[in-house]
Design an enzyme around this catalytic site. Sequence first.
Site, PDB file in Angstrom:
ATOM      1  N   GLU A  86      65.201  16.293   8.748  1.00  0.00           N
ATOM      2  CA  GLU A  86      64.846  17.711   8.509  1.00  0.00           C
ATOM      3  C   GLU A  86      65.813  18.427   7.580  1.00  0.00           C
ATOM      4  OE1 GLU A  86      63.331  19.859  11.870  1.00  0.00           O
ATOM      5  OE2 GLU A  86      62.853  17.966  12.843  1.00  0.00           O
TER       6      GLU A  86
ATOM      7  N   GLN B 248      73.662  17.820   2.541  1.00  0.00           N
ATOM      8  CA  GLN B 248      73.767  18.336   1.157  1.00  0.00           C
ATOM      9  C   GLN B 248      72.704  19.399   0.894  1.00  0.00           C
ATOM     10  OE1 GLN B 248      74.004  14.971   1.584  1.00  0.00           O
ATOM     11  NE2 GLN B 248      75.524  14.123   0.186  1.00  0.00           N
TER      12      GLN B 248
HETATM   13  C1  LIG Z   1      65.632   8.911  12.036  1.00  0.00           C
HETATM   14  C2  LIG Z   1      64.761   9.591  11.016  1.00  0.00           C
HETATM   15  C3  LIG Z   1      63.633  10.286  11.420  1.00  0.00           C
HETATM   16  C4  LIG Z   1      62.803  10.913  10.480  1.00  0.00           C
HETATM   17  N1  LIG Z   1      61.652  11.536  10.911  1.00  0.00           N
HETATM   18  C5  LIG Z   1      60.768  11.977   9.981  1.00  0.00           C
HETATM   19  C6  LIG Z   1      59.475  12.479  10.375  1.00  0.00           C
HETATM   20  O1  LIG Z   1      59.136  12.529  11.566  1.00  0.00           O
HETATM   21  N2  LIG Z   1      58.604  12.860   9.394  1.00  0.00           N
HETATM   22  C7  LIG Z   1      58.945  12.820   8.072  1.00  0.00           C
HETATM   23  O2  LIG Z   1      58.118  13.199   7.242  1.00  0.00           O
HETATM   24  N3  LIG Z   1      60.152  12.355   7.681  1.00  0.00           N
HETATM   25  C8  LIG Z   1      61.070  11.925   8.583  1.00  0.00           C
HETATM   26  N4  LIG Z   1      62.280  11.417   8.187  1.00  0.00           N
HETATM   27  C9  LIG Z   1      62.612  11.373   6.772  1.00  0.00           C
HETATM   28  C10 LIG Z   1      63.672  12.376   6.405  1.00  0.00           C
HETATM   29  O3  LIG Z   1      63.108  13.669   6.405  1.00  0.00           O
HETATM   30  C11 LIG Z   1      64.233  11.964   5.026  1.00  0.00           C
HETATM   31  O4  LIG Z   1      64.949  10.765   5.231  1.00  0.00           O
HETATM   32  C12 LIG Z   1      65.124  13.046   4.451  1.00  0.00           C
HETATM   33  O5  LIG Z   1      64.352  14.118   4.009  1.00  0.00           O
HETATM   34  C13 LIG Z   1      65.956  12.514   3.272  1.00  0.00           C
HETATM   35  O6  LIG Z   1      65.151  11.891   2.351  1.00  0.00           O
HETATM   36  P1  LIG Z   1      65.535  10.434   1.773  1.00  0.00           P
HETATM   37  O7  LIG Z   1      65.885   9.574   2.919  1.00  0.00           O
HETATM   38  O8  LIG Z   1      64.457  10.000   0.860  1.00  0.00           O
HETATM   39  O9  LIG Z   1      66.864  10.657   0.956  1.00  0.00           O
HETATM   40  P2  LIG Z   1      67.005  11.301  -0.507  1.00  0.00           P
HETATM   41  O10 LIG Z   1      66.282  12.582  -0.611  1.00  0.00           O
HETATM   42  O11 LIG Z   1      66.705  10.262  -1.516  1.00  0.00           O
HETATM   43  O12 LIG Z   1      68.547  11.616  -0.507  1.00  0.00           O
HETATM   44  C14 LIG Z   1      69.557  10.583  -0.641  1.00  0.00           C
HETATM   45  C15 LIG Z   1      70.903  11.284  -0.697  1.00  0.00           C
HETATM   46  O13 LIG Z   1      70.948  12.154  -1.847  1.00  0.00           O
HETATM   47  C16 LIG Z   1      71.233  13.499  -1.444  1.00  0.00           C
HETATM   48  N5  LIG Z   1      70.490  14.438  -2.277  1.00  0.00           N
HETATM   49  C17 LIG Z   1      69.154  14.472  -2.477  1.00  0.00           C
HETATM   50  N6  LIG Z   1      68.833  15.491  -3.290  1.00  0.00           N
HETATM   51  C18 LIG Z   1      69.994  16.124  -3.605  1.00  0.00           C
HETATM   52  C19 LIG Z   1      70.329  17.264  -4.394  1.00  0.00           C
HETATM   53  N7  LIG Z   1      69.388  17.956  -5.036  1.00  0.00           N
HETATM   54  N8  LIG Z   1      71.622  17.605  -4.483  1.00  0.00           N
HETATM   55  C20 LIG Z   1      72.595  16.922  -3.826  1.00  0.00           C
HETATM   56  N9  LIG Z   1      72.338  15.837  -3.062  1.00  0.00           N
HETATM   57  C21 LIG Z   1      71.056  15.452  -2.943  1.00  0.00           C
HETATM   58  C22 LIG Z   1      70.792  13.565   0.017  1.00  0.00           C
HETATM   59  O14 LIG Z   1      71.495  14.578   0.706  1.00  0.00           O
HETATM   60  C23 LIG Z   1      71.146  12.175   0.519  1.00  0.00           C
HETATM   61  O15 LIG Z   1      72.495  12.117   0.866  1.00  0.00           O
HETATM   62  C24 LIG Z   1      63.132  10.842   9.110  1.00  0.00           C
HETATM   63  C25 LIG Z   1      64.294  10.158   8.705  1.00  0.00           C
HETATM   64  C26 LIG Z   1      65.102   9.548   9.636  1.00  0.00           C
HETATM   65  C27 LIG Z   1      66.331   8.806   9.159  1.00  0.00           C
END
Ligand SMILES: Cc1cc2nc3c(=O)[nH]c(=O)nc-3n(C[C@H](O)[C@H](O)[C@H](O)COP(=O)(O)OP(=O)(O)OC[C@H]3O[C@@H](n4cnc5c(N)ncnc54)[C@H](O)[C@@H]3O)c2cc1C
Length: 391
Positions: free
Chosen positions: A370, A374
């Site tokens: 959620e 960052q």
């Molecule tokens: C246990 C778990 C449960 C989850 N449950 C759900 C759910 O029920 N439904 C659902 O839809 N999703 C769910 N998610 C997904 C979760 O919402 C995403 O993992 C989260 O939004 C981060 O996206 P990503 O993993 O693609 O990382 P990315 O967005 O690719 O980010 C990778 C890294 O880059 C950083 N980053 C990204 N953009 C920027 C920026 N503009 N500036 C600086 N840093 C940045 C991030 O902070 C992170 O450290 C879940 C994830 C986990 C791990």
Amino acid sequence: MRFELDQAAREHVEMLREFGRERFRPLGIERDRAGSPTPPDHPFFVEVLRSGLTRAAAQPEGGAPALGAAVMRVVSSQELAYWDRGVSSSLPGPGLGGGPVMSMGTQEQKERLLGRFRNMTEPRWAAFAMTEPGAGSDVARIQSRAVKDGDEWVLNGAKLYSANADRADWIVVFATVDPDLGRAGHRAFIVERGMPGLSDPRPEKKMGIKAYASASFTMNDLRVPAENLLGGEAHYEQRARGAGFKGAMQTFNATRPAIAANAVGMARACLDEAMAFARDAGRLGERQLDRLERMRRRTRAAWLMCLKAAWLADCGEPNMVEASMSKATAAEVAMEAASLGMELLGAVGMQGEHLIEKLYRDVKAMDIVEGTGQIQRIVMARHLVGYPRDA
Ligand SMILES: Cc1cc2nc3c(=O)[nH]c(=O)nc-3n(C[C@H](O)[C@H](O)[C@H](O)COP(=O)(O)OP(=O)(O)OC[C@H]3O[C@@H](n4cnc5c(N)ncnc54)[C@H](O)[C@@H]3O)c2cc1C
């Protein structure tokens, strides 16, 4: 703002505490060792329904006049995650799917979708699916496509990490009518279990919080009837810019303080476990005391932020900054508490048997779900200098 819980609220927390100690903690450890989520037909879920715990956790009765539903929610979230965050996320109910239905759904949809959760006699779940292989933090980039075809919508795409999607009756799925429109192109659909074109949601492998399933699935020419467009066409016409997206974001502003409270509960568990270990091992020297005191101080500060964010929600006041602040801080504090706990354990932590080692793996998720740390910091920084939020 008042901080004390009244008698009814204290009894409620006591009930959660007892159930948590007896059932959540052992089940969380069992599933962590098994490396897989609690199966949906596990007797635990029926027991939970019989106990009234899910109803009580969702709609706690009572509370002093100053304690509204959001404050009671963070109180419950903190207590349940103290015992096991993975198990608390596995509880039957609409879960994250409930928020968008409440904030965007028509009256008919609310009744049809949420009514079945009111007096559950058998465990049921719902889910929320936004994240995709190429769109996590930047949800505007989702690629799942929605194309209108007569009285139906045709969905194609892939979703990741959707909590409890493997057992959900229905999933709120966000898709776009045109990826070039960014958030304005988003629509939310109710995808029901068994609809042709929906693949079997498959639990992901996770390093922690293993007791509940985070599932991925694909949609291949999945046909959804028009009545399953959340809010109906009118909802999107009225708010030509980003109504679907705003619906999702409203969900997060309401749930972030509860996620933060989960992290506070986990930090508190780290502190208690670290204290017990240090006492038993005769390691309560000044170096250890400094760490333990820091854990307690930071955990309490994070807790106050959760309460403030929830209290604002109960007052109907904007809480975007406070919600982000509580989420960013509490996740950091929980990670720090787990790390300090691991330091205190020394080599014992590496043996993989101690609860702090499990918490160390569990807490990282609180920084990711959620809105990552960052992203929360960006939201707050933009607000600090008065930049528009979504630019
Ligand atoms: C246990 C778990 C449960 C989850 N449950 C759900 C759910 O029920 N439904 C659902 O839809 N999703 C769910 N998610 C997904 C979760 O919402 C995403 O993992 C989260 O939004 C981060 O996206 P990503 O993993 O693609 O990382 P990315 O967005 O690719 O980010 C990778 C890294 O880059 C950083 N980053 C990204 N953009 C920027 C920026 N503009 N500036 C600086 N840093 C940045 C991030 O902070 C992170 O450290 C879940 C994830 C986990 C791990």
